[in-house]
Design a protein around this motif. Sequence first.
Motif, PDB file in Angstrom:
ATOM      1  N   GLY A  39       0.961  -1.027  -0.122  1.00  0.00           N
ATOM      2  CA  GLY A  39      -0.002   0.155   0.082  1.00  0.00           C
ATOM      3  C   GLY A  39       1.019   1.288  -0.035  1.00  0.00           C
ATOM      4  O   GLY A  39       0.695   2.289  -0.862  1.00  0.00           O
ATOM      5  N   GLU A  40       1.935   1.009   0.811  1.00  0.00           N
ATOM      6  CA  GLU A  40       2.712   2.354   0.936  1.00  0.00           C
ATOM      7  C   GLU A  40       3.651   2.405  -0.535  1.00  0.00           C
ATOM      8  O   GLU A  40       3.904   3.814  -0.939  1.00  0.00           O
ATOM      9  N   ARG A  42       2.321   1.996  -3.207  1.00  0.00           N
ATOM     10  CA  ARG A  42       1.039   2.528  -3.995  1.00  0.00           C
ATOM     11  C   ARG A  42       0.558   1.335  -5.210  1.00  0.00           C
ATOM     12  O   ARG A  42       0.427   1.769  -6.046  1.00  0.00           O
ATOM     13  N   THR A  45      -4.578   0.425  -3.259  1.00  0.00           N
ATOM     14  CA  THR A  45      -5.143   1.372  -2.229  1.00  0.00           C
ATOM     15  C   THR A  45      -6.060   0.881  -1.536  1.00  0.00           C
ATOM     16  O   THR A  45      -7.435   1.026  -2.231  1.00  0.00           O
ATOM     17  N   GLN A  60      -7.872  -6.323  -5.899  1.00  0.00           N
ATOM     18  CA  GLN A  60      -6.474  -6.100  -5.169  1.00  0.00           C
ATOM     19  C   GLN A  60      -5.850  -7.447  -4.441  1.00  0.00           C
ATOM     20  O   GLN A  60      -4.701  -7.259  -4.531  1.00  0.00           O
ATOM     21  N   GLU A  78       9.472  -3.152  -3.165  1.00  0.00           N
ATOM     22  CA  GLU A  78       9.196  -1.793  -4.042  1.00  0.00           C
ATOM     23  C   GLU A  78       9.403  -2.263  -5.523  1.00  0.00           C
ATOM     24  O   GLU A  78       8.625  -1.819  -6.448  1.00  0.00           O
ATOM     25  N   CYS A  81       6.448  -4.332  -6.743  1.00  0.00           N
ATOM     26  CA  CYS A  81       5.382  -3.419  -6.980  1.00  0.00           C
ATOM     27  C   CYS A  81       5.477  -2.698  -8.325  1.00  0.00           C
ATOM     28  O   CYS A  81       4.553  -2.982  -9.024  1.00  0.00           O
TER      29      CYS A  81
END
Length: 138
Positions: A39-40, A42, A45, A60, A78, A81
């Motif tokens: 979520g951080e 992105r 959300t 999701q 990261e 994602c």
Amino acid sequence: MTADNPLGGRLDDDDYPAYTMGRAAEMLGTTPGFLRAIGEARLITPLRSEGGHRRYSRYQLRVAARARELVDQGTPVEAACRIVILEDQLEEAQRINAEYRRAAEESGAGTPAGAGPAGRTEQAGDREPGQEPGRASG
């Protein structure tokens, strides 16, 4: 909502935020911390309940599951994602491209813009290294 269908079709809605963070983490075999991390980054959300709790949709959860596969293979969160985002963008671009091609074929518009001989559209792999798109070699 009707008396016949009190949920109003939400059970079939991939975007309906039906899952709490704990349930989502359990279904994915991961931790709530992983869901917070993506979520951080992105990637997803989550919506919030009236009490402020994160709620996740089936869509999701599928995206989170793909990120988890990459993380399990050793990819940093990261980077995983970013890969998932790029995969999603590529899939969408390919879908739109296919729609344009179908529309061009149905309308009989002939050769689409950027097409080479015999209506063949140039692909990135068709070029020599360093050659600009649309430029003939030689």
